[in-house]
Motif scaffolding. Structure first.
Motif, PDB file in Angstrom:
ATOM      1  N   ARG A  67       0.873  -1.177   0.000  1.00  0.00           N
ATOM      2  CA  ARG A  67       0.000   0.000   0.000  1.00  0.00           C
ATOM      3  C   ARG A  67       0.907   1.223   0.000  1.00  0.00           C
ATOM      4  NH1 ARG A  67      -4.119  -0.736   4.684  1.00  0.00           N
ATOM      5  NH2 ARG A  67      -5.785  -1.582   3.400  1.00  0.00           N
ATOM      6  N   LYS A  68       0.593   2.175  -0.848  1.00  0.00           N
ATOM      7  CA  LYS A  68       1.471   3.331  -0.953  1.00  0.00           C
ATOM      8  C   LYS A  68       0.642   4.591  -0.844  1.00  0.00           C
ATOM      9  CE  LYS A  68       5.490   2.660  -3.879  1.00  0.00           C
ATOM     10  NZ  LYS A  68       5.851   2.563  -5.293  1.00  0.00           N
ATOM     11  N   GLU A  69       1.142   5.530  -0.023  1.00  0.00           N
ATOM     12  CA  GLU A  69       0.421   6.790   0.016  1.00  0.00           C
ATOM     13  C   GLU A  69       0.988   7.695  -1.081  1.00  0.00           C
ATOM     14  OE1 GLU A  69       0.321   8.960   3.695  1.00  0.00           O
ATOM     15  OE2 GLU A  69      -1.157  10.356   2.888  1.00  0.00           O
ATOM     16  N   ILE A  70       0.075   8.310  -1.803  1.00  0.00           N
ATOM     17  CA  ILE A  70       0.473   9.255  -2.839  1.00  0.00           C
ATOM     18  C   ILE A  70       0.026  10.641  -2.392  1.00  0.00           C
ATOM     19  CG2 ILE A  70      -0.023  10.042  -5.189  1.00  0.00           C
ATOM     20  CD1 ILE A  70       1.445   7.637  -5.459  1.00  0.00           C
ATOM     21  N   ARG A  71       0.961  11.556  -2.326  1.00  0.00           N
ATOM     22  CA  ARG A  71       0.593  12.941  -2.025  1.00  0.00           C
ATOM     23  C   ARG A  71       0.755  13.749  -3.295  1.00  0.00           C
ATOM     24  NH1 ARG A  71       4.596  15.089   1.709  1.00  0.00           N
ATOM     25  NH2 ARG A  71       3.120  16.736   2.249  1.00  0.00           N
ATOM     26  N   PRO A  72      -0.305  14.416  -3.743  1.00  0.00           N
ATOM     27  CA  PRO A  72      -0.160  15.210  -4.970  1.00  0.00           C
ATOM     28  C   PRO A  72       0.909  16.290  -4.770  1.00  0.00           C
ATOM     29  CG  PRO A  72      -2.255  15.664  -3.891  1.00  0.00           C
ATOM     30  CD  PRO A  72      -1.655  14.503  -3.184  1.00  0.00           C
ATOM     31  N   VAL A  73       1.534  16.674  -5.866  1.00  0.00           N
ATOM     32  CA  VAL A  73       2.627  17.637  -5.824  1.00  0.00           C
ATOM     33  C   VAL A  73       2.264  18.842  -6.694  1.00  0.00           C
ATOM     34  CG1 VAL A  73       5.094  17.984  -6.264  1.00  0.00           C
ATOM     35  CG2 VAL A  73       4.266  15.725  -5.612  1.00  0.00           C
ATOM     36  N   VAL A  74       2.605  20.032  -6.206  1.00  0.00           N
ATOM     37  CA  VAL A  74       2.514  21.231  -7.035  1.00  0.00           C
ATOM     38  C   VAL A  74       3.928  21.531  -7.545  1.00  0.00           C
ATOM     39  CG1 VAL A  74       2.068  23.715  -7.068  1.00  0.00           C
ATOM     40  CG2 VAL A  74       0.567  22.181  -5.751  1.00  0.00           C
ATOM     41  N   VAL A  75       4.122  21.405  -8.853  1.00  0.00           N
ATOM     42  CA  VAL A  75       5.430  21.675  -9.450  1.00  0.00           C
ATOM     43  C   VAL A  75       5.376  23.077 -10.048  1.00  0.00           C
ATOM     44  CG1 VAL A  75       7.173  20.873 -11.083  1.00  0.00           C
ATOM     45  CG2 VAL A  75       5.584  19.226 -10.043  1.00  0.00           C
ATOM     46  N   TRP A  76       6.164  23.980  -9.491  1.00  0.00           N
ATOM     47  CA  TRP A  76       6.124  25.386  -9.912  1.00  0.00           C
ATOM     48  C   TRP A  76       7.412  25.713 -10.650  1.00  0.00           C
ATOM     49  CZ3 TRP A  76       2.147  28.921  -9.158  1.00  0.00           C
ATOM     50  CH2 TRP A  76       2.432  30.245  -9.522  1.00  0.00           C
ATOM     51  N   LEU A  77       7.291  26.050 -11.953  1.00  0.00           N
ATOM     52  CA  LEU A  77       8.462  26.433 -12.728  1.00  0.00           C
ATOM     53  C   LEU A  77       8.500  27.943 -12.865  1.00  0.00           C
ATOM     54  CD1 LEU A  77       7.325  23.537 -13.950  1.00  0.00           C
ATOM     55  CD2 LEU A  77       9.301  23.821 -15.437  1.00  0.00           C
ATOM     56  N   THR A  78       9.576  28.528 -12.420  1.00  0.00           N
ATOM     57  CA  THR A  78       9.751  29.976 -12.553  1.00  0.00           C
ATOM     58  C   THR A  78      11.008  30.230 -13.386  1.00  0.00           C
ATOM     59  OG1 THR A  78      10.271  32.023 -11.363  1.00  0.00           O
ATOM     60  CG2 THR A  78      10.920  30.000 -10.285  1.00  0.00           C
ATOM     61  N   GLY A  79      10.990  31.310 -14.153  1.00  0.00           N
ATOM     62  CA  GLY A  79      12.168  31.619 -14.971  1.00  0.00           C
ATOM     63  C   GLY A  79      11.805  32.649 -16.020  1.00  0.00           C
ATOM     64  N   LEU A  80      12.840  33.175 -16.655  1.00  0.00           N
ATOM     65  CA  LEU A  80      12.627  34.216 -17.647  1.00  0.00           C
ATOM     66  C   LEU A  80      11.781  33.721 -18.811  1.00  0.00           C
ATOM     67  CD1 LEU A  80      16.248  35.688 -17.756  1.00  0.00           C
ATOM     68  CD2 LEU A  80      14.233  36.637 -16.610  1.00  0.00           C
ATOM     69  N   SER A  81      11.179  34.675 -19.462  1.00  0.00           N
ATOM     70  CA  SER A  81      10.460  34.401 -20.700  1.00  0.00           C
ATOM     71  C   SER A  81      11.435  33.769 -21.691  1.00  0.00           C
ATOM     72  CB  SER A  81       9.937  35.745 -21.196  1.00  0.00           C
ATOM     73  OG  SER A  81       9.365  35.617 -22.444  1.00  0.00           O
ATOM     74  N   GLY A  82      11.021  32.667 -22.321  1.00  0.00           N
ATOM     75  CA  GLY A  82      11.894  32.020 -23.302  1.00  0.00           C
ATOM     76  C   GLY A  82      12.909  31.043 -22.729  1.00  0.00           C
ATOM     77  N   SER A  83      12.812  30.759 -21.422  1.00  0.00           N
ATOM     78  CA  SER A  83      13.826  29.894 -20.806  1.00  0.00           C
ATOM     79  C   SER A  83      13.567  28.405 -21.047  1.00  0.00           C
ATOM     80  CB  SER A  83      13.896  30.165 -19.301  1.00  0.00           C
ATOM     81  OG  SER A  83      12.616  29.946 -18.720  1.00  0.00           O
ATOM     82  N   GLY A  84      12.373  28.075 -21.536  1.00  0.00           N
ATOM     83  CA  GLY A  84      12.061  26.669 -21.791  1.00  0.00           C
ATOM     84  C   GLY A  84      11.125  26.057 -20.750  1.00  0.00           C
ATOM     85  N   LYS A  85      10.581  26.912 -19.858  1.00  0.00           N
ATOM     86  CA  LYS A  85       9.632  26.447 -18.826  1.00  0.00           C
ATOM     87  C   LYS A  85       8.457  25.713 -19.422  1.00  0.00           C
ATOM     88  CE  LYS A  85       8.227  30.523 -17.449  1.00  0.00           C
ATOM     89  NZ  LYS A  85       9.028  31.293 -18.410  1.00  0.00           N
ATOM     90  N   GLY A  86       7.872  26.315 -20.458  1.00  0.00           N
ATOM     91  CA  GLY A  86       6.643  25.787 -21.031  1.00  0.00           C
ATOM     92  C   GLY A  86       6.876  24.406 -21.622  1.00  0.00           C
ATOM     93  N   ARG A  87       8.011  24.283 -22.346  1.00  0.00           N
ATOM     94  CA  ARG A  87       8.324  23.013 -22.997  1.00  0.00           C
ATOM     95  C   ARG A  87       8.493  21.906 -21.955  1.00  0.00           C
ATOM     96  NH1 ARG A  87      12.891  24.665 -25.459  1.00  0.00           N
ATOM     97  NH2 ARG A  87      14.268  23.313 -24.255  1.00  0.00           N
ATOM     98  N   LEU A  88       9.228  22.215 -20.876  1.00  0.00           N
ATOM     99  CA  LEU A  88       9.424  21.208 -19.831  1.00  0.00           C
ATOM    100  C   LEU A  88       8.111  20.874 -19.135  1.00  0.00           C
ATOM    101  CD1 LEU A  88      12.763  21.949 -17.935  1.00  0.00           C
ATOM    102  CD2 LEU A  88      12.329  20.452 -19.877  1.00  0.00           C
ATOM    103  N   SER A  89       7.312  21.902 -18.868  1.00  0.00           N
ATOM    104  CA  SER A  89       6.106  21.642 -18.077  1.00  0.00           C
ATOM    105  C   SER A  89       5.130  20.750 -18.861  1.00  0.00           C
ATOM    106  CB  SER A  89       5.453  22.941 -17.615  1.00  0.00           C
ATOM    107  OG  SER A  89       4.930  23.648 -18.689  1.00  0.00           O
TER     108      SER A  89
END
Lengths: 242, 242
Positions: A67-89
């Motif tokens: 039995r495994k407990e799963i805790r949801p995660v909020v992954v917050w990517l911050t960075g300059l415009s054009g840094s590739g945040k969107g592609r990774l997310s």
């Protein structure tokens, strides 16, 4: 969302019991040739198996094995415009989806499409990110994983979001401006440099670098795949941490 | 949130099969006295029952009997301050919870506690309600029922929220000002009437009545219980509507 009604479960249980008992009855009859024995064994099986099944369930309920407990995660990517945040997310959200975890992806452009009147001044930005924080933390509370990518240049606003969440990962995408792979983006940066766009983080507006991000990634130095593996590993740790 | 790992399911299936087959074996042995027959029947049962179980599952998958689609609902209560929205929304959320439906309750005071800088001027209010709309519609998209109670005096903002949601119920709580049961509230109304509080909907600010609410309820004319029954019935209809 579909639910199985109690009626369906009852019908399914009954039909299974009938089939299972008919099977036992047939096996006994074939191997003994005695119809009476087959009926007795089959008839008793109905009740005995129900009791055994019940005890089996109760026993397992006391066992934590597997039995495994799963805790949801909020992954917050911050960075300059054009840094590739969107592609990774996008990749992160796909990966979470592939693990059958409920996932919501949210980013600046999609929210600003809904609220075109939102400005980019410091107080407007901070208010905006804080409200996004309410959204992501409410999703987290309801068992949904969130992948959020926002320039979010203000430390205060980022801290506020973190304080609302229970299981928050901050990833600083630290690729430099000249990294961008997108021609349209390069033009925006040029225009901001020429002073044609105001409040452009990293050019004519401060980008306050995160002091203690959980991860810092520079995509001009690191392949997407390598960065993603680090991120996936961190999410795995956090979703299973008690 | 707990998940059952594949390992646990495999272990549970195996332990069940062992127990079930031992039961059959014992029954056959007790009634025939023949250990060989008991072993043959028990041994064959392992394989035959697995096949029968598989076919039983596949058959049921093709049957829609007892299967119900549930669509989450956004229940939006609008009405003057003190009209009883909050009291009703609490009961609605409790009722949804009692049906094991994932439910989020959200109201003006709790959101404004998080964002104390939020003003009450018309543009601030409208922006605020629109952002709440993003929150509730994202929750809905993720299978969560929402009970939202906001004065929300502006028709435009309410329409925007409705347009974001797929399954939206608008309830106008139309109890008059002198209905309020809360002493603190009565004082607020007095102060607003004396001009000490600005932008107080229904006194020195317009409350634009919903033109076509799904329900209109006046708690000065109707018992809570009667009103709630109407609301529950409407929610039931909408959550099951294809």
């Amino acid at each position: 969302m579909f639910i199985e009604t109690a009626t369906r479960s009852v019908a399914k249980s009954l039909s299974w019991r009938v089939l299972a008992t008919l099977t036992t009855f047939s096996l006994v009859y074939i191997f003994t040739g005695q119809i009476e024995t087959a009926i007795t064994v089959g008839g008793l099986e109905v009740f005995v198996k129900m009791a055994v099944y019940y005890l089996h369930e109760r026993g397992w309920n006391k066992l934590n094995f597997g039995r495994k407990e799963i805790r949801p995660v909020v992954v917050w990517l911050t960075g300059l415009s054009g840094s590739g945040k969107g592609r990774l997310s996008e990749k992160i959200a796909e990966w979470l989806d592939s693990k059958a975890l409920k996932t919501e992806r949210i980013d600046g452009p999609s929210v600003r499409k809904l609220f075109p009147e939102l400005g980019f001044s410091r107080p407007e930005r901070i208010g905006h990110i804080k409200r996004v924080g309410l959204l992501v933390s409410t999703l987290e509370k309801n068992g949904i994983f969130v992948v959020a990518s926002f320039v979010s240049p203000d430390q205060d606003a980022r801290e506020f979001v973190r304080s609302l969440c229970k299981n928050h990962i901050e990833i600083h995408i630290a690729s430099p401006f000249d990294y961008t792979r997108n021609e349209k983006h390069r033009m925006l940066v040029e225009r901001a440099k020429a002073g044609e766009i105001e409040n452009f983080a990293g050019i004519n507006e401060a980008y306050e670098e995160p002091q203690n991000p959980d991860l810092r990634i520079d995509l001009s130095n690191e392949e997407d795949e390598v960065a993603l593996q680090k991120i996936f590993q961190l999410i795995e740790q956090r979703m299973h941490a008690g």
